[in-house]
Design a protein around this motif. Sequence first.
Motif, PDB file in Angstrom:
ATOM      1  N   TYR A   5       0.648  -1.144   0.131  1.00  0.00           N
ATOM      2  CA  TYR A   5       0.267  -0.027  -0.083  1.00  0.00           C
ATOM      3  C   TYR A   5       0.838   1.267   0.009  1.00  0.00           C
ATOM      4  O   TYR A   5       0.557   2.185  -0.715  1.00  0.00           O
ATOM      5  N   PHE A   6       1.890   1.228   0.708  1.00  0.00           N
ATOM      6  CA  PHE A   6       2.700   2.558   1.090  1.00  0.00           C
ATOM      7  C   PHE A   6       3.938   2.632   0.148  1.00  0.00           C
ATOM      8  O   PHE A   6       4.500   3.677   0.017  1.00  0.00           O
ATOM      9  N   ILE A   7       4.491   1.697  -0.515  1.00  0.00           N
ATOM     10  CA  ILE A   7       5.466   1.695  -1.357  1.00  0.00           C
ATOM     11  C   ILE A   7       5.252   1.516  -2.857  1.00  0.00           C
ATOM     12  O   ILE A   7       5.365   2.331  -3.662  1.00  0.00           O
ATOM     13  N   ASP A   8       4.530   0.250  -3.041  1.00  0.00           N
ATOM     14  CA  ASP A   8       4.444  -0.219  -4.292  1.00  0.00           C
ATOM     15  C   ASP A   8       3.183   0.653  -4.927  1.00  0.00           C
ATOM     16  O   ASP A   8       3.241   1.203  -6.073  1.00  0.00           O
ATOM     17  N   ALA A   9       2.129   0.899  -4.175  1.00  0.00           N
ATOM     18  CA  ALA A   9       0.961   1.751  -4.719  1.00  0.00           C
ATOM     19  C   ALA A   9       1.309   3.007  -4.952  1.00  0.00           C
ATOM     20  O   ALA A   9       0.741   3.724  -5.826  1.00  0.00           O
TER      21      ALA A   9
ATOM     22  N   SER B 237      -0.175  -2.389  -9.897  1.00  0.00           N
ATOM     23  CA  SER B 237       0.883  -2.847  -8.956  1.00  0.00           C
ATOM     24  C   SER B 237       0.727  -3.825  -7.903  1.00  0.00           C
ATOM     25  O   SER B 237       1.409  -4.518  -7.340  1.00  0.00           O
ATOM     26  N   MET B 238      -0.661  -3.758  -7.824  1.00  0.00           N
ATOM     27  CA  MET B 238      -1.154  -4.914  -6.605  1.00  0.00           C
ATOM     28  C   MET B 238      -1.622  -6.081  -7.257  1.00  0.00           C
ATOM     29  O   MET B 238      -2.342  -6.709  -6.798  1.00  0.00           O
TER      30      MET B 238
ATOM     31  N   ILE C 122      -7.396   1.257  -3.956  1.00  0.00           N
ATOM     32  CA  ILE C 122      -7.054   0.227  -2.817  1.00  0.00           C
ATOM     33  C   ILE C 122      -8.173  -0.716  -2.501  1.00  0.00           C
ATOM     34  O   ILE C 122      -7.901  -1.790  -2.421  1.00  0.00           O
ATOM     35  N   PHE C 123      -9.259   0.076  -2.083  1.00  0.00           N
ATOM     36  CA  PHE C 123     -10.369  -0.733  -1.662  1.00  0.00           C
ATOM     37  C   PHE C 123     -11.012  -1.492  -2.731  1.00  0.00           C
ATOM     38  O   PHE C 123     -11.168  -2.672  -2.655  1.00  0.00           O
TER      39      PHE C 123
END
Length: 339
Positions: free
Chosen positions: A17-21, A74-75, A106-107
């Motif tokens: 969530y905080f690096i890739d996304a 990315s996810m 993200i959700f």
Amino acid sequence: MSKESFRDIIKNKAKLYFIDALGAMAFGLFATLLVGTILNTIGKSFNITFLTDVLWPLAQKATGPAIAVAISTSMSAPVLVVYAATVVGIAGNELGGPMGVYIATIFAVEFGKLVSRKTKIDIIVTPAVTVLIGVFIANFVGPYISAFMNFLGAIIINATDKAPFFMGIIVSVIVGIVLTLPISSAALCMMLSLSSLAGGAATIGCCCQMVGFAVISYRDNKMEGLVAQGLGTSMLQMPNIVRKPIIIIPPIISSAILGPISTMVFKLENTPLGSGMGTSGLVGQISTFTAMPNVPFIKLLGIVLLMHIILPAVLTFAIYEIFYRKGLIQDGDMKLYFK
């Protein structure tokens, strides 16, 4: 489930969530708003109406979908989720700006993954769930997110205007460090709508990290490293920083020195898009000209060369030499291993 395995899940999700996304979000911004800004600037300079009246509005509209596609990719989202994320991107951007797209996507992706390939009518269920969840989140939290990020950005901008010395140091150092960490400084500055003197200070911090590392690691990396870090990203040094944290101190000191010079002496400004870019693709420099159209071109060019390239290089190298001669930094400490 063991505590260790749960810890690993949290660690992996945090990275996702905080690096890739966030990194992917920056790519989405670059491919649309960034390119559009550059071409729009060229269009205004040379009176090319196709770039200003046709391409620029389209680039702005494509920003939300591009960010959503970049994040969902990315996810490792299934293709139907990726395609459906374009709708989420439009809603997120209109209701909550880039940060709204980030959270809503993200959700949407996580829920889309849960139902993907679970039914015989996957082609309907998966995109429907993705769109419904994403748009609901965008509609529910988007306006609050946008208001909060704008509020926070406004506080930073106003504080920098009122206390340019101290805020010049703080903004320059923090954004510079964020650029080198595996977090997107460009995405952060866009979320905060960081502009004006604060945007200029942020750019200085990024330049000190990128140009600084490019110069002080020349012994280890030669011309390939100079270009990769100076025009690419100082994030390449992260493995070396983890092994030997002291190597990041010279660029940080340079940021602390040059930040207030930017805010108080030259009063450099930048746009939210360019403030977190530094010298990456020279976007920070191009955006500076966009943010300061009333300053004569030649004069601003000299200031930009001095503050964004020459002084970060000279000052960071001088500080590095002190560390080097004392044996605190040694040959090989900043060696990059290119694939």
